[in-house]
Motif scaffolding. Structure first.
Motif, PDB file in Angstrom:
ATOM      1  N   TRP A 712       0.844  -1.194   0.000  1.00  0.00           N
ATOM      2  CA  TRP A 712       0.000   0.000   0.000  1.00  0.00           C
ATOM      3  C   TRP A 712       0.880   1.245   0.000  1.00  0.00           C
ATOM      4  O   TRP A 712       1.982   1.260   0.562  1.00  0.00           O
ATOM      5  N   ILE A 713       0.367   2.275  -0.616  1.00  0.00           N
ATOM      6  CA  ILE A 713       1.027   3.580  -0.605  1.00  0.00           C
ATOM      7  C   ILE A 713      -0.049   4.643  -0.499  1.00  0.00           C
ATOM      8  O   ILE A 713      -1.135   4.503  -1.077  1.00  0.00           O
ATOM      9  N   GLU A 714       0.237   5.694   0.269  1.00  0.00           N
ATOM     10  CA  GLU A 714      -0.727   6.790   0.452  1.00  0.00           C
ATOM     11  C   GLU A 714      -0.272   7.999  -0.351  1.00  0.00           C
ATOM     12  O   GLU A 714       0.882   8.437  -0.259  1.00  0.00           O
ATOM     13  N   VAL A 715      -1.196   8.520  -1.162  1.00  0.00           N
ATOM     14  CA  VAL A 715      -0.924   9.699  -1.983  1.00  0.00           C
ATOM     15  C   VAL A 715      -2.087  10.665  -1.832  1.00  0.00           C
ATOM     16  O   VAL A 715      -3.232  10.319  -2.159  1.00  0.00           O
ATOM     17  N   ARG A 716      -1.810  11.839  -1.281  1.00  0.00           N
ATOM     18  CA  ARG A 716      -2.827  12.879  -1.121  1.00  0.00           C
ATOM     19  C   ARG A 716      -4.083  12.344  -0.432  1.00  0.00           C
ATOM     20  O   ARG A 716      -5.202  12.432  -0.947  1.00  0.00           O
ATOM     21  N   ASN A 717      -3.866  11.770   0.772  1.00  0.00           N
ATOM     22  CA  ASN A 717      -4.946  11.294   1.642  1.00  0.00           C
ATOM     23  C   ASN A 717      -5.780  10.174   1.027  1.00  0.00           C
ATOM     24  O   ASN A 717      -6.908   9.925   1.458  1.00  0.00           O
ATOM     25  N   LYS A 718      -5.246   9.489   0.046  1.00  0.00           N
ATOM     26  CA  LYS A 718      -5.925   8.325  -0.517  1.00  0.00           C
ATOM     27  C   LYS A 718      -4.938   7.174  -0.568  1.00  0.00           C
ATOM     28  O   LYS A 718      -3.778   7.353  -0.960  1.00  0.00           O
ATOM     29  N   VAL A 719      -5.394   5.990  -0.154  1.00  0.00           N
ATOM     30  CA  VAL A 719      -4.528   4.821  -0.077  1.00  0.00           C
ATOM     31  C   VAL A 719      -4.752   3.945  -1.299  1.00  0.00           C
ATOM     32  O   VAL A 719      -5.894   3.629  -1.654  1.00  0.00           O
ATOM     33  N   LEU A 782       5.499   8.306  -9.958  1.00  0.00           N
ATOM     34  CA  LEU A 782       4.651   9.007 -10.924  1.00  0.00           C
ATOM     35  C   LEU A 782       3.751  10.042 -10.261  1.00  0.00           C
ATOM     36  O   LEU A 782       3.375  11.034 -10.898  1.00  0.00           O
ATOM     37  N   SER A 783       3.387   9.819  -8.983  1.00  0.00           N
ATOM     38  CA  SER A 783       2.335  10.632  -8.352  1.00  0.00           C
ATOM     39  C   SER A 783       2.857  11.677  -7.386  1.00  0.00           C
ATOM     40  O   SER A 783       2.191  12.693  -7.158  1.00  0.00           O
ATOM     41  N   LEU A 784       3.998  11.430  -6.745  1.00  0.00           N
ATOM     42  CA  LEU A 784       4.502  12.342  -5.722  1.00  0.00           C
ATOM     43  C   LEU A 784       5.517  13.312  -6.313  1.00  0.00           C
ATOM     44  O   LEU A 784       6.238  12.983  -7.262  1.00  0.00           O
ATOM     45  N   ALA A 785       5.586  14.492  -5.724  1.00  0.00           N
ATOM     46  CA  ALA A 785       6.524  15.512  -6.193  1.00  0.00           C
ATOM     47  C   ALA A 785       7.965  15.055  -5.990  1.00  0.00           C
ATOM     48  O   ALA A 785       8.250  14.257  -5.090  1.00  0.00           O
ATOM     49  N   PRO A 786       8.886  15.539  -6.823  1.00  0.00           N
ATOM     50  CA  PRO A 786      10.305  15.157  -6.687  1.00  0.00           C
ATOM     51  C   PRO A 786      10.833  15.470  -5.285  1.00  0.00           C
ATOM     52  O   PRO A 786      10.530  16.527  -4.710  1.00  0.00           O
ATOM     53  N   GLY A 787      11.603  14.548  -4.750  1.00  0.00           N
ATOM     54  CA  GLY A 787      12.202  14.743  -3.433  1.00  0.00           C
ATOM     55  C   GLY A 787      11.355  14.273  -2.274  1.00  0.00           C
ATOM     56  O   GLY A 787      11.863  14.125  -1.159  1.00  0.00           O
ATOM     57  N   VAL A 788      10.048  14.046  -2.492  1.00  0.00           N
ATOM     58  CA  VAL A 788       9.168  13.599  -1.412  1.00  0.00           C
ATOM     59  C   VAL A 788       9.457  12.123  -1.117  1.00  0.00           C
ATOM     60  O   VAL A 788       9.500  11.299  -2.037  1.00  0.00           O
ATOM     61  N   PRO A 789       9.677  11.733   0.139  1.00  0.00           N
ATOM     62  CA  PRO A 789       9.944  10.328   0.461  1.00  0.00           C
ATOM     63  C   PRO A 789       8.773   9.432   0.050  1.00  0.00           C
ATOM     64  O   PRO A 789       7.615   9.828   0.096  1.00  0.00           O
ATOM     65  N   ILE A 790       9.101   8.223  -0.346  1.00  0.00           N
ATOM     66  CA  ILE A 790       8.081   7.239  -0.717  1.00  0.00           C
ATOM     67  C   ILE A 790       7.988   6.222   0.409  1.00  0.00           C
ATOM     68  O   ILE A 790       8.990   5.598   0.774  1.00  0.00           O
ATOM     69  N   ARG A 791       6.786   6.060   0.968  1.00  0.00           N
ATOM     70  CA  ARG A 791       6.564   5.149   2.086  1.00  0.00           C
ATOM     71  C   ARG A 791       5.592   4.056   1.654  1.00  0.00           C
ATOM     72  O   ARG A 791       4.474   4.348   1.228  1.00  0.00           O
TER      73      ARG A 791
END
Length: 839
Positions: A712-719, A782-791
């Protein structure tokens, strides 16, 4: 002066409705409040009018009998039938209501008395005012109490010590401690009751420190405290942690000869228990000349609260041999002790006693039973006892369930990954309109997130915000705990912002929840910042940060924190020692780990449990001391084999690559858990690594397919969820291909020597870039801005191929990668992982 009355004379005055001869020489028992009796029909009471004084005397006599026995309905009926009433009659009825309730009737009767109500005017005396003021104390009717105070002041000669003490108690019970102190200061010669009432007022209103100062003034004034005052002193000392002052009071108590008081001895034991002095607690208990059930309950609960669970169980066994019974106060403490040592067999014995004693519907006992089964059952292997918690829960029929019952059963569902049962319980919660309770809501959030439905968890939190205009610090702490995972971290940040604006994070418990949320959300730096910003740090605060550092492989930092914690006298608990032992394991410090294990019981009176011995296994395994580890497991877990200890040792084999020991452990696991698919897969992988293809093929035919993995990954308050059999979208496939080309250009070569790390993952079908965490990673890029950690959160152990790939990718993607699998946190940065390749 009343004449002497013989039995015959007394019976001549009795009306036919209560004459003993009308009951065939078996008169009704009206004096025993615990007996089930048939009371006389007072409506037929027609007293003889020949002698009015004697008739009134008999009315008051029977009125007193009814009031003393608690039969207030019968007392009221008899009172209403009385042809005449004196002050004694009114006082008896008011006193009965004040003692047995409803206490509001005390004030109603008083109003009728002073308003005449068709009878001759009666002036209340000090005893009546004292009764009414005590009723105001119980009901916390401050305004009415003030009116009574004014009425007494207008009446000369009625402000005696009885009324003064009642006023002191009334004001303090209603929270007006300043008015209580004014009344006390106006008493010319305060007695021991006055001093004790004022002292009780301070303690009752949470002003224990002021109360102890007042007690010292009481001693200086030459007032000898009574048993009640001494018991309050011990309670205040326990609350404030004033251990030395409590010992001085204990010495004073011995000099004054109060040692024979059973009530005081029980209070003294409670004081030592709450101050953590178990040796003094046991000494007081064993020197008691007599004991009651309260004594046994106090020492058992005290030992449990000080982590001496085996001693508590030993005393419980002695208690049952001597007394043959216990109550619903004993059982929760005993079940907590059983939970602490993981003694499930003893827990089942106590459960059987609960059923025999008919306590299956007792909410406190049921809560502890659910917690015991949840903590003691092995949730990773098939166990017939898994059905027991649901049976316990279903026996309540949903009628007596409180928020703690729901929280416990939802926790069990989350550990079992039982989504369907969790949904069923959720429907019961909605029917009982408890979905907005913060504890229940946070348990639902935790259950849905662990059962792979994080979107439902987000929805529940949104509803909490709509239902609660204000959330308490305790509620905020519960919700922060439920957001302690990677995919709900942003929700936790929103709660932190809410809590910060309203000043809720000044509470240590809420701030401890914040530390745990960040540490389990992959943000160890934020967890440390939350810890450093705390004004008041308790033992749980230190433990939370130590555990966080251990989980991220920062073992030296964890040991430094543990050393500092002990240096400043913050008492470590069982969880603290477990984390410290894990830190020593990561550092390969064998002798230090054994010394720490010994010091637990020697210096801190904390008995090592299975989890601590398992840490020693990990220490030996990581140090490559496999033969010593095998001997340790066979010796320590001889009576009750623990499969998890062998799994921990297998982790050391993964790190060291020792296939011969790995084969022995895998065979041992198959022997202990013949139905466990993972154990069979591990043995199959070991055989393949050794080149034993024939036996590996035979093992494969006996194994079911491994469980499908999800990430799972969360992007902009959606999982977003990615499963193993899911065909990725074109954009994700293109991104994965792009990453793979870049890795090859930079010289990456896949490491195929990861068979022991791949046993829980789906069948290997090409490069590791096809596993679920890689699909989630591509989506995050593809979805998160550059530099933002991926969790990313994953429900099975991360395979070795993906682990190597993520380390390499962290060198050129320009962002941190965090993956939480079923065993470990992996924080990939600059070509390294926080787990140090040990997972």
């Amino acid at each position: 002066m009343l004449p002497m009355l013989t039995c015959a004379t007394l019976q001549s005055f009795l009306p036919p409705s209560i004459n003993p001869h009308h009951y065939n020489n078996n008169p009704p028992q009206i004096l025993h409040s615990s007996s089930k009796i048939v009371t006389p029909n007072v409506k037929k009471f027609k007293p003889i009018q020949a002698n009015t004084k004697q008739s009134l005397f008999l009315y008051n006599l029977y009125l007193q009998m009814y009031a003393n026995s608690g039969f207030m309905d019968e007392a009221q009926k008899l009172f209403d039938e009385m042809p005449d009433r004196t002050l004694v009659s009114w006082t008896i009825l008011m006193s009965g209501y004040a003692r047995h309730g409803p206490k509001t009737e005390t004030l109603v009767v008083f109003q009728k008395m002073v308003l005449n109500n068709g009878f001759k005017a009666i002036q209340p005396d000090s005893f009546v005012y004292g009764i009414v003021l005590r009723a105001c104390s119980s009901l916390e009717y401050l305004d009415y109490g003030r009116e009574i105070h004014c009425r007494v002041l207008k009446t000369d000669g009625l402000m005696d010590s009885f009324v003064e003490n009642a006023l002191v108690m009334m004001y303090s019970s209603c929270g007006s401690i300043k008015d209580s102190a004014r009344v006390f200061d106006g008493i010319l010669q305060p007695n021991v009751v006055s001093w004790s009432s004022m002292f009780n007022g301070y303690v009752q209103n949470g002003l224990e420190e002021e109360g102890l100062r007042f007690f010292c003034m009481m001693i200086k004034a030459g007032i000898e405290p009574d048993v009640f005052a001494f018991s309050m002193v011990f309670g205040a000392c326990a609350t404030l942690g004033c251990f030395d002052f409590g010992i001085q009071v204990h010495c004073c108590l011995i000099k004054m000869g109060f040692c024979s008081s059973l009530y005081l001895q029980n209070s003294l034991m409670d004081f030592y228990a709450k101050c953590g002095d178990s040796s003094s607690l046991e000494k007081v208990f064993h020197e008691m000349p007599e004991r009651n059930l309260v004594s046994w309950n106090t020492i058992i609960k005290g030992l449990v609260s000080n982590h001496q669970n085996w001693d508590a169980l030993r005393l419980f066994r002695i208690m049952m041999n001597e007394a043959l019974y216990c109550d619903d106060y004993t059982l929760p403490s005993v079940i907590q002790a059983i939970t602490g040592v993981g003694a499930l067999s003893q827990g089942r014995e106590v459960h059987a006693y609960v059923i025999r004693a008919g306590l299956e519907s007792n909410v406190f006992v049921v809560n502890c039973l659910l917690d015991m089964y949840t903590a003691c059952i092995d949730h990773e292997s098939p166990n017939p006892l898994r059905e027991v918690p649901m049976k316990i829960f279903c026996q309540l029929n949903g009628k007596q369930c409180d928020e703690f019952i729901f929280a416990n059963i939802l926790k069990f569902c989350s550990l079992q990954f039982d989504l369907e049962t969790g949904k069923s319980i959720h429907s019961q919660i909605i029917k009982q309109d408890m979905q907005s309770d913060p504890l229940v809501a946070s348990s639902l959030i935790d259950m849905y997130s662990k059962c792979s439905i994080p979107n439902a968890a987000l929805t529940i939190f949104t509803r909490i915000q709509l239902c609660h205009g204000e959330i308490s610090s305790k509620a905020a702490g519960h919700i922060l705990n439920s957001c302690a995972n990677l995919v709900l971290l942003n929700v936790g940040r929103q709660i932190q912002g809410y809590a910060t604006k309203r000043g809720l994070l000044s509470d240590p418990c809420a701030c401890n929840s914040l530390i745990r949320m960040y540490s389990k959300g992959g943000q160890i730096a934020d967890a440390a910042q939350a810890f450093n910003s705390m004004i008041e740090k308790n033992s749980d605060s230190w433990t939370s940060l130590i555990s966080a550092n251990v989980n991220y492989g920062h073992s030296s930092e964890a040991i430094q924190l543990f050393t500092l914690m002990c240096k400043i006298h913050k008492s470590p608990n069982s969880v603290t020692f477990r984390s410290a032992l894990k830190a020593y394991a990561q550092m390969g410090l064998v002798s230090e780990a054994f010394n720490l294990l010994i010091s637990m019981e020697k210096n801190y009176d904390i008995e090592p449990m299975i989890e601590h011995y398992s840490c020693i296994v990990e220490v030996l395994g990581r140090a490559g001391m496999f033969e010593e580890a095998k001997e340790f497991i066979n010796r320590v877990f001889k009576l009750e084999p623990v499969p998890n200890a062998w799994k921990i040792l297998l982790s050391g084999c993964r790190i060291r690559g020792d296939m011969s020991i790995a084969k022995y452990i895998a065979e041992k696991l198959v022997e202990l858990e013949p139905t466990d698919v993972t154990a069979k897969l591990l043995l199959q992988q070991v055989l393949l690594t050794q080149g034993n293809w024939d036996n590996a093929t035979k093992m494969k035919t006996n194994c079911n397919s491994p469980r499908s993995s999800s990430s799972w990954i969360e992007v902009r308050n959606k999982v977003y969820e990615f499963v193993s059999d899911q065909v990725p979208e074109e954009a994700i496939s293109t991104k994965l291909s792009e990453i793979e080309r870049t890795m090859k250009e930079l010289g990456y070569v896949a490491d195929r020597n990861h068979l022991l790390h791949n046993a829980e993952e789906e069948e290997y079908a090409g490069p590791g870039l096809h596993h679920t965490e890689m699909k989630a990673l591509a989506f995050g890029l593809l979805s998160l801005a550059p530099g933002v950690p991926i969790r990313i959160m994953k429900n099975v152990r991360m395979c070795g191929d993906c682990h190597s790939a993520c380390k390499f990718m962290s060198t050129f993607l320009g962002r941190d990668l965090v993956v939480k699998d079923s065993c470990k946190y992996h924080n990939f940065s600059n070509g390294k992982c926080s787990c140090k390749n040990a997972w």
